[in-house]
Write an enzyme that holds these catalytic residues in place. Sequence first.
Site, short mmCIF file in Angstrom:
data_model
loop_
_atom_site.label_atom_id
_atom_site.label_comp_id
_atom_site.label_asym_id
_atom_site.label_seq_id
_atom_site.Cartn_x
_atom_site.Cartn_y
_atom_site.Cartn_z
N HIS A 87 -69.80 27.88 40.14
CA HIS A 87 -68.36 27.66 40.37
C HIS A 87 -68.01 27.71 41.85
O HIS A 87 -66.87 27.93 42.23
CB HIS A 87 -67.54 28.69 39.59
CG HIS A 87 -67.73 28.55 38.12
ND1 HIS A 87 -67.50 29.58 37.24
CD2 HIS A 87 -68.16 27.51 37.37
CE1 HIS A 87 -67.77 29.16 36.00
NE2 HIS A 87 -68.18 27.91 36.06
N CYS A 101 -60.14 14.32 51.76
CA CYS A 101 -61.35 13.50 52.05
C CYS A 101 -62.64 14.26 51.78
O CYS A 101 -63.73 13.72 51.98
CB CYS A 101 -61.30 13.03 53.51
SG CYS A 101 -61.65 14.32 54.70
N GLY A 135 -72.40 41.01 32.86
CA GLY A 135 -70.98 41.08 33.25
C GLY A 135 -70.22 39.79 33.12
O GLY A 135 -69.49 39.39 34.03
#
Length: 247
Positions: free
Chosen positions: A121, A132, A194
């Site tokens: 991520h 851009c 976790g």
Amino acid sequence: MTYTIPEKIIETIRKSRRMVISTGAGISAESGIATFRDPVDGLWSQYDPELLSTPEAFRRDPSLVWGWYETMRGQMRNASPNPAHHAVTELTVIVPEVALITQNIDDLHERAGASDVIHLHGRVFDSRCFACARPHYRRDIPATLGGPIEPPRCGHCNGRIRPGVVWFGEQLPQRDVKRAFDAAKRCDCLISIGTSGEVNPAATLPDIALDSGASVIHVNIDPWCQHRPNEYLLEGRASEIMSTVLA
Ligand code: BV8
Ligand code: ZN
């Protein structure tokens, strides 16, 4: 309380030759970084992180979203790796082949000495132009944090700069997804540390590993687990459990 790891799980980890370690916000919780499900304090308590982590939110209010990520960047810069991060790094040294995959945008695995971390991520310390996509480099963290901050502008097209993270509704970097999925298919053991397992496609990694015949070990303070064959749960704090695994 000293934690006892069942012999079967210790054996599975010891025998592993091709391991995947998949981490979520819970591994950084003991470094003082709020997880997504933790209540957020201060100004941010009125916002739902998932609603701020979208391109639409950035279009609607770039200063609010940029300020949210600068606050996170400051928190993450001031945090330190905890024993769970160090134990993970040790595993990457001991086990012949390890893919370390994280959903986290902090750099605590790297600061605990891990390398080649797959950040599914993205990373809060990367930034690029929203228009851009040119990378934008910045080192300083604003002195005053905790509220809206006008994002910097791109030197090339004057577009607004955004954090180098993957927002909800955005495609993950396909190369990283392929690396992560291939590793989950190849591994003989996947340790998931976790994570609430709520965000896709990262949440599919344990099932990919189980479907390929691997063992899956969940490390979590919350005893969620599907209890499929070869799927195990070590309930407790990541730092305590991972230090015991390496003891
Ligand atoms: C995608 C970066 C294709 C930003 C993150 C509708 C429209 C569009 C998409 C969707 C949709 N419905 C579903 C989707 C897919 C969506 C999704 O899965 N949504 C969920 C909410 C249902 N996924 C996406 O959008 C992904 N892209 O699918 O692209 C596409 C494209 C266009 C249209 C459709 C599809 C992109 C997902 C990436 C989002 N970005 N982060 C930022 O960080 O701000 S996700 C973010 O949340 C984190 O990175 C992390 O992945 C996730 C939070 O999960 P966890 O890490 O598990 O953290 P959490 O707080 O949930 O849990 C912590 C756990 O730790 C708990 O279990 C707790 O018990 C435990 N714990 C706490 N302390 C400890 C502990 N354990 C041990 N020790 C402790 N001390
Ligand atoms: Zn630009």
